[in-house]
Motif scaffolding. Structure first.
Motif, short mmCIF file in Angstrom:
data_model
loop_
_atom_site.label_atom_id
_atom_site.label_comp_id
_atom_site.label_asym_id
_atom_site.label_seq_id
_atom_site.Cartn_x
_atom_site.Cartn_y
_atom_site.Cartn_z
N ILE A 224 -1.79 -9.02 -6.91
CA ILE A 224 -3.01 -8.61 -7.10
C ILE A 224 -4.03 -8.65 -6.19
O ILE A 224 -4.73 -7.75 -5.31
CB ILE A 224 -4.35 -8.87 -8.80
CG1 ILE A 224 -3.22 -8.01 -9.93
CG2 ILE A 224 -5.36 -8.67 -8.75
CD1 ILE A 224 -3.59 -8.89 -10.85
N VAL A 225 -4.11 -9.68 -5.59
CA VAL A 225 -4.85 -10.17 -4.36
C VAL A 225 -4.30 -9.24 -3.24
O VAL A 225 -5.18 -8.67 -1.93
CB VAL A 225 -4.62 -11.47 -4.07
CG1 VAL A 225 -4.94 -11.87 -2.17
CG2 VAL A 225 -5.63 -12.65 -5.15
N ARG A 226 -2.91 -9.27 -2.30
CA ARG A 226 -2.35 -8.50 -1.85
C ARG A 226 -2.64 -6.52 -2.11
O ARG A 226 -2.85 -6.26 -0.72
CB ARG A 226 -0.79 -8.72 -2.01
CG ARG A 226 -0.05 -8.16 -0.78
CD ARG A 226 0.79 -8.77 -0.32
NE ARG A 226 2.17 -8.55 -1.79
CZ ARG A 226 2.46 -9.80 -2.45
NH1 ARG A 226 2.14 -11.07 -1.92
NH2 ARG A 226 3.05 -10.53 -3.87
N GLU A 227 -2.74 -6.46 -3.36
CA GLU A 227 -2.94 -5.43 -3.13
C GLU A 227 -4.91 -4.76 -2.76
O GLU A 227 -4.79 -4.14 -2.17
CB GLU A 227 -3.29 -4.33 -4.47
CG GLU A 227 -1.79 -4.32 -5.10
CD GLU A 227 -1.87 -4.32 -6.74
OE1 GLU A 227 -2.11 -4.66 -7.69
OE2 GLU A 227 -0.78 -4.38 -7.18
N HIS A 228 -5.47 -5.74 -3.37
CA HIS A 228 -6.43 -5.83 -2.48
C HIS A 228 -7.06 -6.61 -1.34
O HIS A 228 -7.77 -5.75 -0.75
CB HIS A 228 -7.93 -5.89 -3.77
CG HIS A 228 -7.97 -5.31 -4.97
ND1 HIS A 228 -6.50 -5.73 -6.03
CD2 HIS A 228 -8.81 -5.47 -4.75
CE1 HIS A 228 -7.56 -4.86 -6.91
NE2 HIS A 228 -8.23 -4.35 -6.70
N GLU A 229 -6.91 -6.91 -0.12
CA GLU A 229 -6.62 -7.24 0.68
C GLU A 229 -5.86 -7.30 2.37
O GLU A 229 -6.35 -7.47 2.73
CB GLU A 229 -7.22 -8.81 0.46
CG GLU A 229 -7.49 -9.81 -0.20
CD GLU A 229 -7.62 -11.31 -0.79
OE1 GLU A 229 -7.51 -11.62 0.28
OE2 GLU A 229 -9.03 -11.69 -0.83
N VAL A 230 -4.71 -6.20 1.88
CA VAL A 230 -3.72 -5.99 2.38
C VAL A 230 -3.47 -5.29 3.02
O VAL A 230 -3.73 -3.83 1.52
CB VAL A 230 -2.30 -6.54 2.28
CG1 VAL A 230 -1.32 -5.85 3.08
CG2 VAL A 230 -2.18 -8.62 1.86
N ILE A 231 -3.47 -4.19 4.00
CA ILE A 231 -4.10 -2.99 4.33
C ILE A 231 -2.82 -2.40 4.72
O ILE A 231 -2.51 -3.20 6.15
CB ILE A 231 -5.21 -2.93 5.28
CG1 ILE A 231 -6.54 -2.32 4.52
CG2 ILE A 231 -4.59 -1.09 5.73
CD1 ILE A 231 -7.13 -2.99 5.42
N ALA A 232 -1.51 -1.59 4.48
CA ALA A 232 -0.37 -0.80 4.97
C ALA A 232 -0.15 -0.04 5.24
O ALA A 232 -1.24 0.94 4.68
CB ALA A 232 0.56 -1.12 3.76
N LEU A 233 -0.26 0.43 7.23
CA LEU A 233 -0.36 1.40 7.51
C LEU A 233 1.56 2.03 7.50
O LEU A 233 1.95 1.11 8.20
CB LEU A 233 -1.28 1.26 8.81
CG LEU A 233 -2.21 0.92 8.79
CD1 LEU A 233 -3.21 1.11 9.77
CD2 LEU A 233 -3.65 1.71 7.94
N ASN A 234 1.85 3.24 7.50
CA ASN A 234 2.53 4.15 8.54
C ASN A 234 2.76 4.08 10.21
O ASN A 234 1.75 3.74 10.35
CB ASN A 234 3.32 4.76 7.91
CG ASN A 234 2.20 6.25 7.95
OD1 ASN A 234 1.93 5.88 9.12
ND2 ASN A 234 2.47 7.48 7.16
N ALA A 235 3.72 4.62 10.84
CA ALA A 235 3.88 3.87 12.44
C ALA A 235 2.59 5.10 12.52
O ALA A 235 1.73 4.92 13.22
CB ALA A 235 4.70 4.88 13.03
N GLU A 236 2.13 6.58 12.16
CA GLU A 236 1.13 7.55 12.05
C GLU A 236 -0.06 7.25 12.07
O GLU A 236 -1.21 6.71 12.83
CB GLU A 236 1.63 8.99 11.67
CG GLU A 236 0.61 9.86 12.15
CD GLU A 236 1.24 11.54 11.30
OE1 GLU A 236 -0.58 11.95 10.45
OE2 GLU A 236 1.94 11.67 10.96
N GLU A 237 -0.04 6.30 10.66
CA GLU A 237 -1.83 5.69 10.77
C GLU A 237 -2.19 4.91 11.45
O GLU A 237 -3.20 5.15 12.58
CB GLU A 237 -1.63 5.73 9.64
CG GLU A 237 -1.67 6.67 8.09
CD GLU A 237 -1.32 5.99 7.22
OE1 GLU A 237 -1.19 6.64 5.82
OE2 GLU A 237 -0.31 5.41 6.50
N TRP A 238 -1.10 4.01 11.64
CA TRP A 238 -0.92 2.54 13.20
C TRP A 238 -1.49 3.57 13.78
O TRP A 238 -2.85 2.24 14.72
CB TRP A 238 0.15 2.04 13.26
CG TRP A 238 0.15 1.39 14.50
CD1 TRP A 238 0.13 1.09 15.56
CD2 TRP A 238 -1.48 0.00 13.71
NE1 TRP A 238 -0.58 0.02 15.63
CE2 TRP A 238 -0.82 -0.95 15.40
CE3 TRP A 238 -1.73 -0.91 13.59
CZ2 TRP A 238 -1.80 -2.12 15.81
CZ3 TRP A 238 -2.59 -1.72 14.15
CH2 TRP A 238 -2.26 -2.13 14.89
#
Length: 93
Positions: free
Chosen positions: A49-63
């Motif tokens: 739950i903490v990871r879902e709220h605190e980690v942002i994952a971007l794909n290559a295009e978003e990055w």
């Protein structure tokens, strides 16, 4: 060092007898004490739950878009400029 020696805080739970029996059975299948089982499962869920709220994952295009926005930010618009001026006025009092 045993895990119990590291424990300092305590929480108390109230649950139905059926729920307790289910947890005890699961702990036995996992070859853990009831306390260790409940702590392990609760911490796994908490970390998810903490990871879902605190980690942002971007794909290559978003990055790439994010990186470009950091490297070449848009110039401040009128509203932002007024906010910065207001901030300076308040902070420099």
């Amino acid at each position: 060092m045993p895990r119990t020696a590291q424990r300092q805080d305590r929480i108390s739970l109230r649950l139905s007898p059926q729920s307790k029996r289910t947890l005890e059975r699961a702990a036995a299948y996992a070859d853990k004490t009831l306390t260790d089982f409940v702590i392990d499962v609760a911490l796994q869920q908490a970390e998810t739950i903490v990871r879902e709220h605190e980690v942002i994952a971007l794909n290559a295009e978003e990055w790439e878009r994010f990186r470009e926005m950091l490297l070449t930010p848009a110039p401040p618009n009128e509203r932002l400029q007024r906010a910065l001026e207001e901030h300076d006025r308040i902070v420099r009092r």
